[in-house]
Design a protein around this motif. Structure first.
Motif: not given
Length: 96
Positions: A40-50, A56-59, A87-92
Motif C-alpha cells: 500500500a505504501y508503494s502505491y501511495c508514493i507512486a500516486i503522489k509522484a503522479l 490524474w488519469q494514471q493516478a 491541479s489538472a482542472g478536473r474538479w469533478e
C-alpha cells in the motif's frame, strides 16, 4: 542480494522528497520487474509522484490496480489523487 519492497519504497520516497517523481515511478515499475509485490505504501508514493506529474488519469488507474491487488488506499493516497485531479482542472473527478 536482491532489494525487497521496503528497500524500493525507501528509494521511491527519497526520489519523491527530491522532486524526482519520474524516478519514483520508474522504481515502482522495478518492484514488479524484480518479482516483488508493491504494498500500500508503494502505491501511495507512486500516486503522489503522479500527482506531482499532474497525471490524474494514471493516478486513478493506479487506484484501480491497488484495489485489484486487495490493498486499501489510505487517506494520503486518496488526497494525492484529489490533488492530481484538481491541479489538472478536473474538479469533478476529484470529488469522486
Amino acid at each position: 542480494l536482491w532489494p525487497d519492497t521496503m528497500t524500493f519504497n525507501a528509494a521511491m520516497a527519497a526520489c519523491d522528497r527530491g522532486y524526482e517523481w519520474q524516478w519514483a515511478l520508474h522504481l515502482f515499475d522495478e518492484i514488479k520487474m524484480n518479482f516483488r509485490e508493491p504494498d500500500a505504501y508503494s502505491y501511495c508514493i507512486a500516486i503522489k509522484a503522479l500527482e506531482r506529474g499532474k497525471d490524474w488519469q494514471q493516478a486513478f488507474a493506479m487506484l484501480g490496480e491497488m484495489q485489484l491487488a486487495s490493498l486499501s488506499p489510505d487517506a494520503a493516497a486518496c488526497g494525492h489523487i484529489a490533488k492530481a485531479c484538481a491541479s489538472a482542472g478536473r474538479w469533478e473527478e476529484s470529488a469522486a
